[in-house]
Design an enzyme around this catalytic site. Structure first.
Site, PDB file in Angstrom:
ATOM      1  N   ILE A   1       3.108   3.987  -4.457  1.00 26.89           N
ATOM      2  CA  ILE A   1       1.884   3.648  -5.195  1.00 26.89           C
ATOM      3  C   ILE A   1       1.222   2.424  -4.574  1.00 26.89           C
ATOM      4  O   ILE A   1       0.479   1.702  -5.221  1.00 26.89           O
ATOM      5  CB  ILE A   1       2.180   3.424  -6.697  1.00 26.89           C
ATOM      6  CG1 ILE A   1       3.261   2.352  -6.914  1.00 26.89           C
ATOM      7  CG2 ILE A   1       2.600   4.725  -7.338  1.00 26.89           C
ATOM      8  CD1 ILE A   1       3.431   1.952  -8.378  1.00 26.89           C
TER       9      ILE A   1
ATOM     10  N   GLY B   1       8.383  -5.455  -8.421  1.00 19.27           N
ATOM     11  CA  GLY B   1       7.006  -4.990  -8.605  1.00 19.27           C
ATOM     12  C   GLY B   1       6.290  -5.649  -9.761  1.00 19.27           C
ATOM     13  O   GLY B   1       5.059  -5.636  -9.821  1.00 19.27           O
ATOM     14  N   GLU B   2       7.029  -6.205 -10.709  1.00 22.47           N
ATOM     15  CA  GLU B   2       6.386  -6.675 -11.931  1.00 22.47           C
ATOM     16  C   GLU B   2       6.545  -8.171 -12.187  1.00 22.47           C
ATOM     17  O   GLU B   2       5.714  -8.780 -12.850  1.00 22.47           O
ATOM     18  CB  GLU B   2       6.914  -5.858 -13.118  1.00 22.47           C
ATOM     19  CG  GLU B   2       6.377  -4.437 -13.025  1.00 22.47           C
ATOM     20  CD  GLU B   2       7.105  -3.420 -13.885  1.00 22.47           C
ATOM     21  OE1 GLU B   2       6.667  -3.186 -15.000  1.00 22.47           O
ATOM     22  OE2 GLU B   2       8.117  -2.854 -13.406  1.00 22.47           O
TER      23      GLU B   2
ATOM     24  N   ASN C   1      12.294  -6.013   2.251  1.00 27.23           N
ATOM     25  CA  ASN C   1      11.246  -6.048   3.288  1.00 27.23           C
ATOM     26  C   ASN C   1      10.361  -7.239   2.947  1.00 27.23           C
ATOM     27  O   ASN C   1       9.612  -7.215   1.967  1.00 27.23           O
ATOM     28  CB  ASN C   1      10.444  -4.740   3.287  1.00 27.23           C
ATOM     29  CG  ASN C   1       9.338  -4.737   4.335  1.00 27.23           C
ATOM     30  OD1 ASN C   1       8.692  -5.763   4.604  1.00 27.23           O
ATOM     31  ND2 ASN C   1       9.104  -3.591   4.952  1.00 27.23           N
TER      32      ASN C   1
END
Lengths: 698, 329
Positions: free
Chosen positions: A460, A660-661, A587
């Site tokens: 996404i 991600g959050e 990463n």
């Protein structure tokens, strides 16, 4: 090949980056085939009631209009797993914007013109769309989202609060928020030889396939859902959305491929929103700042068709040691669009209130806010008593304070001026849970020495393909360029959504396991690799079924410097600095982008974003990107994201936590606390727009 | 689809003929507002007369030392024009404070003057709006009106004019040249936009078939500036804005012009304030008194009272800066 391409953590370039910037990456609405019909939804224009008549003759007379689907002629669905997908099945209108018809035409323009020509009559009753703290319909549900108990009590929080020498009792107001990914929700569906293929803009096509199978009453083997590239979701594509069901129904009904892309103005009503929350926080402490009572109470709304309870009090069960605690969620069902997931659901809103209250407590005590947090560091997870697998909060706070230059700070508010600007700094903590779900993956060795990984992960915008190649390469001891990764197709081994900051952990664990099994298989293999390759499949059902004995969370610390225009009340963020402890970073390039992206979204939450419920009509006032203000480039300052590498053996084979959050979680509170430091004004309602600041300016 | 005819006239005369001869015609400039409104169903012209390629794309000096701005000059080009930057800084600043870089590259001078309000009810055809559908009602008065007018509104309409550029033009005494079926006429920018009264569907005094061909600026009289407050740093409409022109001699105001944006149905030229300013001591006390006199007639709605304070602060700050009493913001 250099070691950097083998090592996890290396800043490997994202694989599809070139395709995206050159425009060759294709998204769900870009898979139209000749003969495709275009869909346009007719939304309900009342907030509550029933459809009594739909007249379609005028719409069908519009040149190019092929069909109008309504409750009268749409294919019947089985009961879907999510009530928001039960579209065109009956006459009920649970909220304004609910789809009441779908116009299908030879062009997008014809479909839109046709939709304007559909005449719908309603029987309406009054509607109730306004959340208030004393709404008589508020109740305490069994659970808040995520399966957390709605109410948790330890000790006697109220008595301890009353007895505390220093007390904070404050109420914070957060309006609704919308995810508004750049790519709208879109599906292209076609049936061929009894098989349904859907290109859907989704965070997880395995879940979309399951939902479609259930709703359409089809065997899942007859459905393929593809989400090759997804232009953002932020949670709004984490569960299947009506466009997929509508496109599939329409394609079945017409026998033609159908493309349905939701217009921006329609998204606010049907793809979810972060529910508004009214949050009361009470903190009791001794004069040294040691907490004796933590209470966090949430009032929020849900729709009439599903119970969705933003779990905003859950972080208070994790963050700080306190012998007494009470955390409660109450919810009221209103005639509003169904709320849904938005980046760090629960944490982003709850931590805004809790971390603002901690800043208020620090000020009341005359104690440095970093020091206050250090003094309340728990030994075990406060609510459960479980040991932490790792807890990097204090390290993040100290490292962040050092990098930011925090320790030179004068705590006096409203004392720093630079021309017309009032300057201030603020800090807040962040947390996000470690989640993981079952996934399956294949790993294949080819005769030419290359490898191929298959897992139905979704990219996404995070760089999923890239990090999965790195994970596989690290196991296979090969350069990551030597690994092809197939994702984004439900015919691949099933995998969970890109959501809950759990994608890389879930998919990566399966990839790691399959690659490990492949290495073992190859060790026992003699002779050349056969032309069809050597393939193994693994799934993580067993591993993910076991509940960890540890409390597993990522932590972070946010620091913000703001300038407030003393003339206009406009707030500009000058610096944002976040330090995160999230296991091993897999990463460094794409991780930094995710942290920074979350922080920008938190900046929007703090300063610019808000969705206003219109009491008269029952919809959100901000319906386009000119009025729903996501931060522009000019709003986004010098942002730095750093991390503290954690060696946590209780996570997954990669040793990673989700990233991600957590970047959004502490940002709004840090900015709000900085605004208070700059101006002396403690504002407890977001976003911090000029109208709110003006009364406090010189 | 909803069909419309498209015409690309070769001359102003042909454009005017086409516009006047077709009741549902609209002139198309950059299309940055009109095309959006067509998609929303707010506008459904039967004929689009594309005037964007007419030879009206020049900025030229006038004989008296002013500037003549062609109607199709893009907002970006106008903002960057050396004569505008040096002689009329408020205009350049206002243009650059508006929209986004992409929109400014497309939007034209004439189109900017004719853009419609961004009131949420006006843009939503499923709701009443007296401006869009006369007589249907105004939900904004009791509804979402934080961004709407505090000055010059009526029972029937509380919309604001969204333009930044027009606010600067109003303060700079610009005039609009119109070509119509009955010939040519000039209208001061301050008289171009109407107050809504009981027919808010008419935004301007433009007559059927009339085309804006140029905007004329008088010679620069004094230094000027534009200040705008908004909800984000870029790409947001003004909560309030001000364009100010000021010259001071011997400590007294020699010449002053003031216009507000974001607070009224049209660029709000502050004549009352200007009367107070003229000849008065150029100090903050005077500036505050003048601006207060202007804003005394403000009638804020439930949720937009802050605009009065904001406009006051912006105007006093702008005048103080022009008078050299405050450092540049």
């Amino acid at each position: 090949m250099s070691d950097t391409t083998r090592a996890l953590g290396a800043p490997v370039l994202r694989r599809e980056g070139r395709d995206k910037v050159t425009g060759t990456a294709r998204y769900a609405a870009e898979h139209t085939t000749p003969g495709c019909l275009y869909g346009w939804v007719v939304p309900a224009t009342v907030a509550s009631g029933r459809v009594t008549a739909i007249r379609t003759a005028d719409a069908l007379a519009v040149p190019g209009v092929h069909t109008v689907l309504t409750q009268d002629n749409a294919p019947r669905l089985k009961e879907p797993d999510d009530p928001i997908l039960a579209v065109l099945q009956d006459d009920r209108v649970p909220h304004r914007g609910w789809p009441v018809a779908l116009v299908l035409a030879e062009s997008l323009e014809s479909a839109r013109a046709g939709a304007e020509a559909v005449h719908v009559e309603y029987a309406t009753t009054g509607h109730d769309v306004v959340l208030t703290a004393d709404h008589p319909g508020l109740y305490t549900p069994e659970e808040a989202n995520g399966g957390y108990p709605a109410l948790r009590e330890r000790g006697d929080a109220m008595r301890a609060f009353d007895a505390a020498p220093v007390r904070i009792d404050a109420t914070y107001t957060l309006h609704g928020l919308h995810n508004h990914p750049m790519e709208p929700h879109a599906s292209t569906a076609r049936w061929a030889d009894g098989h349904l293929t859907v290109h859907d803009s989704s965070q997880g096509s395995t879940a979309v396939r399951e939902s479609l199978a259930k709703a359409l009453g089809l065997d899942r083997d007859r459905i393929t859902v593809i989400s090759e590239h997804v232009g953002g979701g932020f949670g709004s594509k984490g569960t299947p959305r009506p466009q997929a069901v509508l496109a599939a129904m329409a394609a079945r009904h017409t026998g033609r491929p159908v493309q349905l892309s939701l217009p921006r103005r329609y998204m606010a009503a049907v793809v979810g929103h972060r529910a508004p929350t009214l949050q009361r926080v009470r903190l009791g402490a001794d004069r040294d700042g040691v907490l004796s009572s933590v209470s966090h109470e949430i009032a929020t709304h849900t729709s009439r068709i599903k119970e969705f309870v933003e779990q905003a009090a859950v972080p208070a069960r994790i963050m700080y040691a306190s012998p007494h605690s009470r955390t409660e969620h109450r919810v009221v069902a209103l005639d509003v669009p169904s709320p849904s997931w938005m980046r760090a659901p629960g944490e982003a809103s709850g931590m805004y209130a809790l971390e603002s209250a901690m800043d208020e407590l620090a000020n009341a005590l005359g104690l440095d806010p970093v020091e206050l947090r250090l003094r309340n560091e728990p030994q075990t997870e406060p609510d459960s008593g479980r040991p932490f697998s790792s807890r990097g909060l204090t390290a993040c706070l100290r490292e962040g304070a050092r990098r930011f230059g925090w320790y030179d700070r004068d705590p006096q508010p409203a004392t720093r001026e630079e021309g017309p600007w009032l300057l201030g700094t603020g800090v807040a903590s962040a947390t996000y849970p470690v989640l993981v779900s079952k996934a399956a993956a294949t790993a294949q060795a080819a005769p030419d020495g290359s490898y191929r990984i298959g897992v139905n992960a979704t990219d996404i915008g995070t760089g999923a393909r890239t990090v999965l190649a790195q994970i596989a390469a690290s196991v296979l001891d090969t350069p990551q360029e030597n690994v092809t990764v197939d994702i984004g197709n439900s015919d691949l081994p099933p995998a969970p959504v890109a959501g809950g900051s759990s994608g890389t952990a879930s998919w990566g664990s399966a990839v790691h396991k399959a690659a490990t099994a492949l290495v073992r298989r190859l060790d026992g293999h003699t002779g050349p690799i056969p032309p069809e390759g050597v393939t193994v499949t693994a799934d993580t059902g067993e591993e993910t079924a076991q509940e960890s004995p540890y409390a597993r969370h990522a932590f972070g610390a946010h620091f913000a410097e703001v300038a407030v225009d003393s003339l206009t009340g406009e707030v500009r963020v000058r610096r944002l600095l976040g330090v995160f402890a999230a296991g091993h970073i897999l990463n460094s390039r794409t991780a930094r982008s995710q942290f920074i992206g979350g922080m920008v979204m938190g900046l929007g939450m703090a300063l610019t974003e808000g969705s206003t419920m219109d009491p008269a009509f029952g919809d959100f006032t901000e319906s386009d990107l000119a009025s729903y203000h996501v931060p522009s480039c000019a709003d986004v300052p010098d942002i730095q994201a750093h991390w503290i590498d954690e060696d946590d053996p209780h996570l997954n084979p990669m040793g990673s936590k989700g990233i991600g959050e957590i970047g959004i979680v502490g940002t709004a509170a840090a900015i709000g606390n900085a605004v208070r430091h700059a101006t002396g004004a403690r504002l407890r309602e977001l976003p911090l727009t000029p109208d709110k600041l003006l009364p406090y300016l010189p | 689809m909803r069909p419309f005819a498209y015409l690309r006239p070769a001359s102003v005369a042909e454009a005017v003929r086409a516009g006047a001869g077709h009741p549902g015609a609209r002139f198309l400039g950059g299309g940055t507002n009109l095309v959006d409104l067509m998609k929303l169903g707010v506008e459904s012209p039967g004929l689009l007369v594309d005037v964007s390629r007419l030879p009206l794309d020049r900025v030229e000096p006038t004989d008296d030392g002013g500037l003549r701005i062609g109607a199709t000059v893009r907002n970006s080009d106008l903002a960057a024009h050396p004569g505008v930057r040096s002689g009329y800084p408020a205009l350049s600043q206002a243009l650059l404070a508006g929209a986004s870089g992409q929109l400014r590259n497309t939007a034209t001078t004439g189109g900017n003057l004719l853009q419609r309000t961004r009131c949420p009810y006006f843009q939503d055809v499923s709701k009443p709006c007296n401006k869009r559908l006369p007589g249907s009602g105004c939900p904004a008065r009791e509804g979402a009106h934080r961004d709407l007018a505090v000055l010059g509104h009526s029972e029937d309409c509380v919309a604001t004019n969204p333009s930044d550029m027009a606010v600067a033009l109003a303060a700079l005494d610009a005039a609009i040249l119109l070509h119509g079926p009955e010939g040519e006429r000039t209208v001061p920018v301050t008289d171009f936009h109407r107050l809504p009264g009981d027919n808010p569907d008419q935004d301007t005094v433009i007559r059927p078939g009339e085309l804006i061909t140029e905007v004329v600026l008088p010679p620069p009289a004094a230094t000027s500036l534009y200040r705008k407050a908004r909800d984000r740093a870029s790409y947001a409409f003004a909560l309030a804005s001000v364009a100010a022109v000021l010259s001071v001699r011997d400590g007294r105001v020699e010449r002053a012009a003031l216009a507000f944006g974001g607070v009224a149905p049209r660029p709000w030229r502050a004549r009352v304030a200007e009367d107070v300013l003229r000849g008065a001591p150029a100090d903050e006390e005077t500036f505050a008194r003048a601006v207060s006199a202007e804003l005394a007639t403000a009638r804020p709605l439930r949720d937009n009272g802050f605009k009065v304070d904001l406009a006051h602060r912006l105007a006093v700050g702008a005048l103080a800066e022009l008078a050299g009493l405050a450092p540049p913001a």
